[in-house]
Design a protein around this motif. Structure first.
Motif, PDB file in Angstrom:
ATOM      1  N   ALA A 240       3.859 -31.146  40.506  1.00  0.00           N
ATOM      2  CA  ALA A 240       3.451 -30.937  39.398  1.00  0.00           C
ATOM      3  C   ALA A 240       3.132 -32.341  38.608  1.00  0.00           C
ATOM      4  CB  ALA A 240       3.286 -29.826  37.899  1.00  0.00           C
ATOM      5  N   ARG A 241       4.434 -32.477  37.908  1.00  0.00           N
ATOM      6  CA  ARG A 241       4.666 -34.191  38.543  1.00  0.00           C
ATOM      7  C   ARG A 241       3.389 -34.676  38.673  1.00  0.00           C
ATOM      8  NH1 ARG A 241       7.404 -36.732  34.118  1.00  0.00           N
ATOM      9  NH2 ARG A 241       7.756 -38.818  33.733  1.00  0.00           N
ATOM     10  N   MET A 242       3.368 -35.321  40.246  1.00  0.00           N
ATOM     11  CA  MET A 242       2.532 -35.839  40.593  1.00  0.00           C
ATOM     12  C   MET A 242       1.347 -36.065  40.096  1.00  0.00           C
ATOM     13  SD  MET A 242       2.463 -37.079  45.236  1.00  0.00           S
ATOM     14  CE  MET A 242       4.585 -37.743  45.031  1.00  0.00           C
ATOM     15  N   VAL A 246      -0.781 -39.123  38.065  1.00  0.00           N
ATOM     16  CA  VAL A 246      -2.550 -39.858  39.208  1.00  0.00           C
ATOM     17  C   VAL A 246      -3.097 -39.874  38.421  1.00  0.00           C
ATOM     18  CG1 VAL A 246      -4.141 -39.129  41.195  1.00  0.00           C
ATOM     19  CG2 VAL A 246      -1.441 -39.872  41.209  1.00  0.00           C
ATOM     20  N   LEU A 247      -3.311 -37.470  37.408  1.00  0.00           N
ATOM     21  CA  LEU A 247      -5.055 -37.574  36.467  1.00  0.00           C
ATOM     22  C   LEU A 247      -4.759 -38.668  35.233  1.00  0.00           C
ATOM     23  CD1 LEU A 247      -4.519 -33.857  36.836  1.00  0.00           C
ATOM     24  CD2 LEU A 247      -5.915 -35.429  37.682  1.00  0.00           C
ATOM     25  N   ALA A 248      -3.692 -39.293  34.765  1.00  0.00           N
ATOM     26  CA  ALA A 248      -3.289 -40.261  34.103  1.00  0.00           C
ATOM     27  C   ALA A 248      -4.236 -41.313  34.479  1.00  0.00           C
ATOM     28  CB  ALA A 248      -2.145 -40.639  33.760  1.00  0.00           C
ATOM     29  N   ASN A 249      -3.498 -42.117  35.696  1.00  0.00           N
ATOM     30  CA  ASN A 249      -4.920 -42.699  35.369  1.00  0.00           C
ATOM     31  C   ASN A 249      -5.997 -42.669  36.211  1.00  0.00           C
ATOM     32  OD1 ASN A 249      -2.010 -44.715  36.028  1.00  0.00           O
ATOM     33  ND2 ASN A 249      -2.814 -43.775  38.757  1.00  0.00           N
ATOM     34  N   VAL A 250      -6.470 -41.017  36.475  1.00  0.00           N
ATOM     35  CA  VAL A 250      -7.850 -41.040  36.348  1.00  0.00           C
ATOM     36  C   VAL A 250      -8.994 -41.347  34.779  1.00  0.00           C
ATOM     37  CG1 VAL A 250      -9.219 -39.694  37.216  1.00  0.00           C
ATOM     38  CG2 VAL A 250      -7.217 -40.099  38.328  1.00  0.00           C
ATOM     39  N   VAL A 251      -7.333 -40.852  34.055  1.00  0.00           N
ATOM     40  CA  VAL A 251      -8.233 -40.716  32.710  1.00  0.00           C
ATOM     41  C   VAL A 251      -8.096 -41.833  32.354  1.00  0.00           C
ATOM     42  CG1 VAL A 251      -7.637 -40.029  30.058  1.00  0.00           C
ATOM     43  CG2 VAL A 251      -7.050 -38.361  31.981  1.00  0.00           C
ATOM     44  N   ALA A 252      -7.843 -43.271  32.877  1.00  0.00           N
ATOM     45  CA  ALA A 252      -7.994 -44.433  32.388  1.00  0.00           C
ATOM     46  C   ALA A 252      -9.510 -44.945  32.661  1.00  0.00           C
ATOM     47  CB  ALA A 252      -6.899 -45.543  32.782  1.00  0.00           C
ATOM     48  N   VAL A 253      -9.853 -44.594  34.400  1.00  0.00           N
ATOM     49  CA  VAL A 253     -11.694 -45.185  34.624  1.00  0.00           C
ATOM     50  C   VAL A 253     -11.917 -43.994  34.105  1.00  0.00           C
ATOM     51  CG1 VAL A 253     -12.318 -44.717  36.586  1.00  0.00           C
ATOM     52  CG2 VAL A 253      -9.751 -45.006  36.369  1.00  0.00           C
ATOM     53  N   THR A 254     -11.973 -43.045  33.452  1.00  0.00           N
ATOM     54  CA  THR A 254     -13.066 -41.335  33.756  1.00  0.00           C
ATOM     55  C   THR A 254     -13.558 -41.377  32.171  1.00  0.00           C
ATOM     56  OG1 THR A 254     -12.268 -39.818  34.738  1.00  0.00           O
ATOM     57  CG2 THR A 254     -13.130 -41.345  35.484  1.00  0.00           C
ATOM     58  N   SER A 255     -12.015 -41.512  31.463  1.00  0.00           N
ATOM     59  CA  SER A 255     -11.416 -40.885  30.292  1.00  0.00           C
ATOM     60  C   SER A 255     -12.307 -40.032  29.739  1.00  0.00           C
ATOM     61  CB  SER A 255     -12.692 -41.932  28.676  1.00  0.00           C
ATOM     62  OG  SER A 255     -12.509 -41.494  27.791  1.00  0.00           O
ATOM     63  N   PRO A 256     -11.867 -38.219  30.710  1.00  0.00           N
ATOM     64  CA  PRO A 256     -12.816 -36.868  30.263  1.00  0.00           C
ATOM     65  C   PRO A 256     -12.830 -36.285  28.999  1.00  0.00           C
ATOM     66  CG  PRO A 256     -10.937 -36.625  31.859  1.00  0.00           C
ATOM     67  CD  PRO A 256     -10.424 -38.258  31.382  1.00  0.00           C
ATOM     68  N   GLN A 257     -12.953 -35.151  28.442  1.00  0.00           N
ATOM     69  CA  GLN A 257     -12.118 -34.134  27.269  1.00  0.00           C
ATOM     70  C   GLN A 257     -11.897 -33.159  28.018  1.00  0.00           C
ATOM     71  OE1 GLN A 257     -16.059 -32.636  25.656  1.00  0.00           O
ATOM     72  NE2 GLN A 257     -14.542 -30.968  24.770  1.00  0.00           N
ATOM     73  N   LEU A 272       2.931 -24.702  36.973  1.00  0.00           N
ATOM     74  CA  LEU A 272       2.202 -25.647  37.404  1.00  0.00           C
ATOM     75  C   LEU A 272       1.098 -26.073  36.130  1.00  0.00           C
ATOM     76  CD1 LEU A 272       0.754 -27.337  39.749  1.00  0.00           C
ATOM     77  CD2 LEU A 272      -0.913 -25.461  39.605  1.00  0.00           C
ATOM     78  N   PHE A 273       0.686 -25.358  35.067  1.00  0.00           N
ATOM     79  CA  PHE A 273      -0.197 -25.819  34.553  1.00  0.00           C
ATOM     80  C   PHE A 273       0.540 -26.644  33.667  1.00  0.00           C
ATOM     81  CE2 PHE A 273      -3.226 -23.217  36.283  1.00  0.00           C
ATOM     82  CZ  PHE A 273      -4.067 -24.079  35.812  1.00  0.00           C
ATOM     83  N   ASN A 274       1.757 -26.049  32.869  1.00  0.00           N
ATOM     84  CA  ASN A 274       2.620 -26.492  31.258  1.00  0.00           C
ATOM     85  C   ASN A 274       3.645 -27.880  32.359  1.00  0.00           C
ATOM     86  OD1 ASN A 274       2.128 -24.814  30.020  1.00  0.00           O
ATOM     87  ND2 ASN A 274       3.463 -23.783  30.400  1.00  0.00           N
ATOM     88  N   PRO A 275       3.949 -28.517  33.325  1.00  0.00           N
ATOM     89  CA  PRO A 275       4.716 -30.310  33.718  1.00  0.00           C
ATOM     90  C   PRO A 275       3.286 -30.709  33.673  1.00  0.00           C
ATOM     91  CG  PRO A 275       5.007 -27.976  35.714  1.00  0.00           C
ATOM     92  CD  PRO A 275       4.547 -27.630  34.109  1.00  0.00           C
ATOM     93  N   VAL A 276       1.568 -30.416  34.635  1.00  0.00           N
ATOM     94  CA  VAL A 276       1.024 -31.722  34.715  1.00  0.00           C
ATOM     95  C   VAL A 276       0.597 -31.562  33.543  1.00  0.00           C
ATOM     96  CG1 VAL A 276      -0.984 -31.115  35.418  1.00  0.00           C
ATOM     97  CG2 VAL A 276       0.095 -30.312  36.984  1.00  0.00           C
ATOM     98  N   ALA A 277       0.704 -31.082  31.819  1.00  0.00           N
ATOM     99  CA  ALA A 277       0.075 -31.091  30.644  1.00  0.00           C
ATOM    100  C   ALA A 277       0.804 -32.049  29.785  1.00  0.00           C
ATOM    101  CB  ALA A 277      -0.356 -30.237  29.870  1.00  0.00           C
ATOM    102  N   GLU A 278       1.986 -31.767  30.406  1.00  0.00           N
ATOM    103  CA  GLU A 278       3.131 -32.346  30.059  1.00  0.00           C
ATOM    104  C   GLU A 278       3.672 -34.231  30.056  1.00  0.00           C
ATOM    105  OE1 GLU A 278       6.793 -29.406  30.476  1.00  0.00           O
ATOM    106  OE2 GLU A 278       6.195 -28.341  29.036  1.00  0.00           O
ATOM    107  N   VAL A 292      -6.979 -35.311  25.778  1.00  0.00           N
ATOM    108  CA  VAL A 292      -7.208 -34.821  27.739  1.00  0.00           C
ATOM    109  C   VAL A 292      -7.173 -32.829  27.837  1.00  0.00           C
ATOM    110  CG1 VAL A 292      -8.191 -35.295  29.636  1.00  0.00           C
ATOM    111  CG2 VAL A 292      -8.085 -36.205  27.473  1.00  0.00           C
ATOM    112  N   LYS A 293      -7.465 -32.400  27.767  1.00  0.00           N
ATOM    113  CA  LYS A 293      -6.980 -30.456  28.177  1.00  0.00           C
ATOM    114  C   LYS A 293      -6.966 -30.207  29.414  1.00  0.00           C
ATOM    115  CE  LYS A 293     -10.092 -29.421  24.675  1.00  0.00           C
ATOM    116  NZ  LYS A 293     -11.057 -28.380  24.164  1.00  0.00           N
TER     117      LYS A 293
END
Length: 316
Positions: A240-242, A246-257, A272-278, A292-293
């Motif tokens: 989940a941390r990995m 990566v999603l933090a990097n992708v957000v910097a490119v596309t800025s999704p809602q 899975l969901f909680n540590p990904v979001a954290e 970003v949710k």
């Protein structure tokens, strides 16, 4: 006569199809083995025999207004499948043209993750959203990215392969031929590989220690984590941390809602969901924090064919 879109999902083992109306109802469905025929022409002949049979067996009279297809290595621009590793038909396959020879309606093809993203927009939890990402977590990791209401295809139709972003230099071998791709860590297969890495590192008790690799499933790991198994818990924390990083990097490119997680691995739930979001929130650039949710997909039943059919309904 009911207007329907024919949604077709071509998988490495099976092909699933369904006739989907504008409300997302699947009126008829069917399937056939993908790898049965040596030629794509014979495969398509059988596919359309099965489609016709399914439609004739329904009390509802239907008119197909278009065909949407989700397939591996499919190019939206050219209507072709390009060198798909898990299909027996090699080279460049002009799938859209071959389908149009059998039924004279619009034909749109893309990869399965892009189809899942459009399905989320048309029929799922992304209704009304114009900027979001769908991450599919199964045997591998797929991704569909929607920017300003449209799928992101790039100049050749193959943009948005988050699963093949390299996260570890000279890391795990990937089916694409490279090393260190995200999907070798964040996927059902990646979870299994992580378990065995951790078992080699730790000497303590684990209910997973005596399970052969061929029998181990991500579901077993998730259930073990729920019972407090330390190796299983560390596996999901690592995975989940990995993904979150990566999603933090992708957000910097596309800025999704929002980022939707979809697929078998998501059945692990909060572990899975909680540590990904954290992790995502921790790693985001300050201008994106709190915006970003991380959400579960709003599509469950007939997800593959709904996604494929949505390629047609999105154009209506």
């Amino acid at each position: 006569m009911k207007e329907v879109a024919l949604g077709i999902d071509i998988g490495g083992t099976n092909t699933v199809f369904g006739c989907i109306d504008s409300e997302g109802n699947c009126l008829v469905t069917g399937s056939l083995p993908t790898q049965k025929h040596a030629t794509i022409e014979d495969y398509l002949d059988e596919l359309f025999v099965e489609v016709e049979s399914a439609m004739n067996g329904s009390a509802e009279k239907m008119q197909i207004i278009g065909v949407g297809i989700g397939a591996p290595n499919a190019s939206f621009y050219t209507g072709t499948i390009e060198n798909a590793a898990n299909l027996r038909w090699k080279g460049s396959i002009p799938l859209a043209d071959l389908v149009k020879k059998r039924i004279d309606v619009p034909v749109i093809i893309t990869n399965d993750a892009n189809a899942a993203a459009m399905g989320e927009k048309v029929f799922g939890a992304a209704k009304g959203m114009n900027n979001f990402i769908v991450i599919t977590l199964g045997t591998g990791l797929g991704s569909g990215i929607v920017v300003n209401g449209d799928l992101l295809y790039g100049h050749d139709g193959f943009a948005g392969e988050v699963g093949h972003m390299i996260v570890r230099s000279s890391g795990r071998e990937c089916g694409c031929g490279r090393k260190g791709c995200l999907e070798t860590y964040v996927s059902a297969t990646g979870v299994k590989r992580t378990v065995y890495k951790l078992l080699a590192r730790h000497m303590g008790d684990s209910e997973l220690r005596d399970v052969p690799f061929s029998r181990l499933t991500a579901k077993m790991v998730a259930e073990a984590a729920g019972r407090g198994d330390l190796v299983a818990k560390e596996t999901f924390s690592y995975t989940a941390r990995m993904l979150g990083e990566v999603l933090a990097n992708v957000v910097a490119v596309t800025s999704p809602q929002a980022i939707f997680l979809f697929g078998g691995l998501t059945k692990a739930g909060d572990i899975l969901f909680n540590p990904v979001a954290e992790t995502l929130e921790e790693q985001l650039l300050s201008i994106y924090k709190g915006k970003v949710k991380i959400l579960a997909s709003g599509i469950e039943d007939d997800a593959a064919v709904l996604g494929a059919a949505s390629l047609i309904w999105n154009k209506r």
